[in-house]
Design a protein around this motif. Structure first.
Motif, short mmCIF file in Angstrom:
data_model
loop_
_atom_site.label_atom_id
_atom_site.label_comp_id
_atom_site.label_asym_id
_atom_site.label_seq_id
_atom_site.Cartn_x
_atom_site.Cartn_y
_atom_site.Cartn_z
N ALA A 54 0.81 -1.22 0.00
CA ALA A 54 0.00 0.00 0.00
C ALA A 54 0.84 1.26 0.00
N ASN A 55 0.29 2.32 -0.59
CA ASN A 55 0.91 3.63 -0.48
C ASN A 55 0.71 4.19 0.92
N VAL A 56 -0.47 3.93 1.48
CA VAL A 56 -0.78 4.40 2.83
C VAL A 56 -1.53 3.29 3.57
N VAL A 57 -1.16 3.06 4.81
CA VAL A 57 -1.91 2.17 5.69
C VAL A 57 -2.43 3.01 6.86
N VAL A 58 -3.74 3.01 7.03
CA VAL A 58 -4.37 3.72 8.14
C VAL A 58 -4.67 2.71 9.24
N ASP A 59 -4.17 2.93 10.42
CA ASP A 59 -4.39 2.01 11.53
C ASP A 59 -5.47 2.55 12.46
N LEU A 60 -6.52 1.77 12.65
CA LEU A 60 -7.59 2.14 13.56
C LEU A 60 -7.51 1.29 14.82
N PRO A 61 -8.02 1.80 15.93
CA PRO A 61 -7.99 1.02 17.18
C PRO A 61 -8.89 -0.20 17.10
N ARG A 62 -8.58 -1.20 17.90
CA ARG A 62 -9.33 -2.45 17.93
C ARG A 62 -10.69 -2.26 18.58
N HIS A 63 -11.71 -2.84 17.97
CA HIS A 63 -13.02 -2.96 18.60
C HIS A 63 -13.37 -4.44 18.55
N GLU A 64 -13.78 -5.00 19.65
CA GLU A 64 -13.91 -6.46 19.74
C GLU A 64 -15.07 -7.02 18.92
N LYS A 65 -16.18 -6.31 18.88
CA LYS A 65 -17.33 -6.82 18.13
C LYS A 65 -17.26 -6.39 16.67
N SER A 66 -17.77 -7.26 15.80
CA SER A 66 -17.80 -6.94 14.37
C SER A 66 -18.74 -5.77 14.11
N TRP A 67 -18.33 -4.89 13.20
CA TRP A 67 -19.17 -3.76 12.80
C TRP A 67 -19.92 -4.04 11.50
N ALA A 68 -19.85 -5.25 10.97
CA ALA A 68 -20.53 -5.57 9.71
C ALA A 68 -22.02 -5.25 9.81
N GLY A 69 -22.51 -4.44 8.88
CA GLY A 69 -23.91 -4.07 8.87
C GLY A 69 -24.26 -2.91 9.79
N GLN A 70 -23.31 -2.50 10.63
CA GLN A 70 -23.56 -1.42 11.59
C GLN A 70 -23.18 -0.07 10.98
N PRO A 71 -23.82 1.01 11.43
CA PRO A 71 -23.43 2.34 10.94
C PRO A 71 -21.97 2.67 11.20
N TYR A 72 -21.41 2.10 12.30
CA TYR A 72 -20.02 2.40 12.66
C TYR A 72 -19.03 1.97 11.58
N LEU A 73 -19.42 1.01 10.75
CA LEU A 73 -18.50 0.54 9.72
C LEU A 73 -18.17 1.66 8.73
N ALA A 74 -19.08 2.62 8.59
CA ALA A 74 -18.81 3.76 7.71
C ALA A 74 -17.56 4.50 8.14
N ARG A 75 -17.24 4.50 9.44
CA ARG A 75 -16.04 5.18 9.93
C ARG A 75 -14.78 4.57 9.33
N VAL A 76 -14.81 3.25 9.13
CA VAL A 76 -13.64 2.57 8.57
C VAL A 76 -13.41 3.01 7.13
N PHE A 77 -14.47 3.01 6.33
CA PHE A 77 -14.36 3.49 4.96
C PHE A 77 -13.94 4.96 4.92
N ASN A 78 -14.55 5.76 5.77
CA ASN A 78 -14.28 7.20 5.74
C ASN A 78 -12.83 7.53 6.10
N ALA A 79 -12.22 6.69 6.94
CA ALA A 79 -10.80 6.89 7.25
C ALA A 79 -9.95 6.78 5.99
N GLY A 80 -10.32 5.84 5.11
CA GLY A 80 -9.61 5.70 3.84
C GLY A 80 -9.97 6.79 2.85
#
Length: 268
Positions: A54-80
């Motif tokens: 990768a040209n850039v790797v963005v590291d996010l903090p660990r969250h134990e539960k999966s965010w699949a299907g949750q609104p919070y998953l948008a944060r992961v995309f938005n970081a990129g």
């Protein structure tokens, strides 16, 4: 080939078994990609593999539960997206770490989008089907100029990936699935009861027409009654907010499509 500036966004969480092949396939594209990986708190070797490609790797903090299907998953995309927005790119490929692409995938899909004047498109994962107005989340390519009009981000709400599809259509923009462009997934897409419930909540947030929502739940329920029930349970639940800018359009559009399909059936 036009002088397109293209980026790719890969989100990954504990994907050491698949991410290397994914990133190799993106590095081997006939169009050079500015490759951004969002490492969503992985505790395996995901970051190690990502940093090799990768040209850039963005590291996010660990969250134990999966965010699949949750609104919070948008944060992961938005970081990129935050990284790619600064690169002034023309198109964005979005992918999970379990996908691999033929070397001409990005060039071909962008060429087709240009000729069809589409702002959002995808191919099809081998072994899976897709409706004409439902570009996948993985393998999806977005016109970045249009995406800037939306703030260059996904909204943090249920059904955010479907939202930008309906947003485009509501503006009279073209959205296409190119069935002749195919890529591979290392694991088959699976839907747990929780995911289906959250899918139903996404339908609620988007204000799906009730008959359309019940119809989808019924069709899915014919194959697996529990799955159909979970989608319906999600749709009938409460959500904190709906998408005010498209909610009227979505229900009217679905009624129109439903009546069109009825006409096609009875016209036979």
């Amino acid at each position: 080939m036009a002088n397109w500036r293209c980026g790719a966004l890969v989100i990954a969480r504990d994907e050491e078994k698949t991410i290397e092949n994914c990133l190799k396939s993106l590095r081997n594209q006939t169009i050079k990609l500015f490759l951004t990986v969002v490492n969503d708190g992985s505790i395996d070797k995901t970051r190690e593999f990502a940093s090799s490609f990768a040209n850039v790797v963005v590291d996010l903090p660990r969250h134990e539960k999966s965010w699949a299907g949750q609104p919070y998953l948008a944060r992961v995309f938005n970081a990129g997206f935050h990284v790619l927005e600064k690169e002034h790119i023309d198109f964005i490929l979005i992918s999970g770490a379990d996908a691999t692409y033929p070397s001409n995938y990005v060039e071909e899909i962008i060429g087709k989008m240009e000729s069809e004047n589409a702002v959002l498109a995808s191919g099809i994962a081998e072994g899976e089907t897709s409706r004409s107005l439902s570009p996948r989340g993985a393998g999806r390519v977005i016109n970045a100029e249009w995406f800037r009009e939306l703030g260059f981000r996904y909204p943090e709400n249920y059904g955010f990936e479907a939202y930008i599809v309906y947003k485009a259509v509501s503006q009279g923009r073209r959205v296409i699935v190119f069935t002749d462009l195919r890529f591979k997934l290392s694991r088959k897409t699976k839907f747990s009861k929780k995911k289906l419930y959250l899918w139903g909540k996404g339908m609620k947030a988007l204000n799906y027409w009730w008959l359309y929502a019940f119809g989808r739940a019924f069709v899915i329920g014919l194959r697996n009654p529990v799955n159909g029930y979970e989608i319906l349970r999600g749709y009938l639940s409460k959500v904190s907010q709906q998408y005010d800018d498209v909610k009227d359009f979505v229900s009217k559009f679905q009624k129109k499509m439903f009546l069109k399909r009825l006409w096609e059936v009875f016209a036979l």
